[in-house]
Write an enzyme that holds these catalytic residues in place. Structure first.
Site, short mmCIF file in Angstrom:
data_model
loop_
_atom_site.label_atom_id
_atom_site.label_comp_id
_atom_site.label_asym_id
_atom_site.label_seq_id
_atom_site.Cartn_x
_atom_site.Cartn_y
_atom_site.Cartn_z
N HIS A 183 -38.94 -35.99 31.52
CA HIS A 183 -37.66 -36.38 30.66
C HIS A 183 -36.49 -35.92 31.08
O HIS A 183 -35.31 -36.42 31.26
CB HIS A 183 -37.70 -35.96 29.18
CG HIS A 183 -38.55 -37.09 28.29
ND1 HIS A 183 -38.20 -38.31 28.22
CD2 HIS A 183 -39.57 -36.66 27.57
CE1 HIS A 183 -38.89 -38.96 27.42
NE2 HIS A 183 -39.86 -38.05 26.92
N HIS A 197 -44.79 -34.15 30.72
CA HIS A 197 -43.99 -35.19 30.06
C HIS A 197 -42.64 -34.64 29.65
O HIS A 197 -41.67 -35.28 29.93
CB HIS A 197 -44.86 -35.48 28.64
CG HIS A 197 -44.08 -36.68 27.94
ND1 HIS A 197 -44.73 -37.92 27.68
CD2 HIS A 197 -43.03 -36.68 27.17
CE1 HIS A 197 -44.15 -38.66 27.09
NE2 HIS A 197 -42.92 -37.94 26.56
N GLU A 198 -42.62 -33.48 29.23
CA GLU A 198 -41.13 -32.99 28.97
C GLU A 198 -40.17 -32.81 30.11
O GLU A 198 -38.99 -33.24 30.17
CB GLU A 198 -41.00 -31.96 27.85
CG GLU A 198 -41.87 -32.20 26.60
CD GLU A 198 -41.42 -33.42 25.86
OE1 GLU A 198 -40.25 -33.80 25.84
OE2 GLU A 198 -42.26 -34.20 25.29
N GLN A 232 -33.42 -36.91 24.84
CA GLN A 232 -33.98 -38.03 23.82
C GLN A 232 -33.13 -37.81 22.61
O GLN A 232 -33.23 -38.88 21.74
CB GLN A 232 -35.61 -37.60 23.43
CG GLN A 232 -36.50 -37.60 24.50
CD GLN A 232 -37.83 -37.47 23.93
OE1 GLN A 232 -38.46 -36.27 24.10
NE2 GLN A 232 -38.56 -38.52 23.62
N CYS A 256 -44.90 -41.34 23.45
CA CYS A 256 -43.56 -40.79 23.52
C CYS A 256 -42.62 -41.27 22.29
O CYS A 256 -42.65 -42.45 22.27
CB CYS A 256 -42.76 -41.30 24.78
SG CYS A 256 -41.26 -40.66 25.11
N LEU A 257 -41.90 -40.25 21.76
CA LEU A 257 -41.05 -40.74 20.55
C LEU A 257 -40.10 -41.66 21.19
O LEU A 257 -39.73 -42.67 20.17
CB LEU A 257 -40.45 -39.38 19.99
CG LEU A 257 -40.91 -38.60 19.27
CD1 LEU A 257 -40.15 -37.13 19.03
CD2 LEU A 257 -41.40 -39.21 18.01
N GLY A 279 -43.67 -32.78 21.77
CA GLY A 279 -42.41 -32.35 22.22
C GLY A 279 -41.32 -33.29 22.28
O GLY A 279 -41.38 -34.53 22.14
#
Ligand code: ZN
Length: 167
Positions: A135, A131-132, A52, A89-90, A47
């Site tokens: 964010h 997770h998203e 981000q 995580c990116l 995701g």
């Protein structure tokens, strides 16, 4: 394809609660497209959330367990069973830590046209939804770690010079 640069931990936008989307317009649809292009350009990732790529708006895209899509202004409902697999995580490149999450999650929000949308997942998809959504609240998965895993995460982030140096 418009892949946008990913913001890395330490960038304040990742710590800022994202604004709810109020206009379901062409600009929003372009954002959803850019997010999906950015996600598909990062193979193996589950995701990407708007903060981000530097946009403080409650939008994320996901691609997990064969399910791909986007969600806007989400709220989460979590099941009681837990899972404890590795998460990454990116915005914290190269690091993965076992992260407690609910095994089942339902995310309710809207699609890019303002229509109600509900996504229910278990396992990896449930993890991605949690997770998203985190964010969008300005939270990162490493915040949820405890004990020795947390200490190891802080150490490895310092070694990777992602986190601000502590005193
Ligand atoms: Zn992330």
């Amino acid at each position: 394809m418009t892949m946008r640069p990913i913001r890395i931990i330490g960038d304040p936008v990742l710590r800022t609660p994202a604004a709810p989307v109020t206009s379901f317009d062409a600009e929003l649809r372009a954002l959803v497209t850019d997010l999906m292009d950015t996600l598909l350009g990062a193979p193996g990732r589950a995701g990407v959330a708007a903060p981000q790529i530097g946009v403080s708006a409650q939008v994320f895209v996901y691609d997990a367990d064969g399910h791909r899509g986007h969600l806007i202004n989400p709220t989460l409902e979590l099941g009681e069973d837990r899972q404890d697999d590795d998460e990454g995580c990116l915005s914290i490149p190269g690091l993965y830590f076992p992260t407690p999450r609910a095994m089942r999650a339902t995310a309710r929000g809207m699609d890019q046209y303002g229509q109600p949308l509900t996504i229910t997942g278990t396992g990896f998809l449930a993890r991605a939804l949690q997770h998203e959504t985190d964010h969008l609240a300005g939270r990162l998965y490493v915040d949820t770690l405890r004990g020795e895993t947390r200490r190891r995460a802080l150490r490895e982030m310092r070694a990777g010079s992602y986190a601000p140096r502590s005193r």
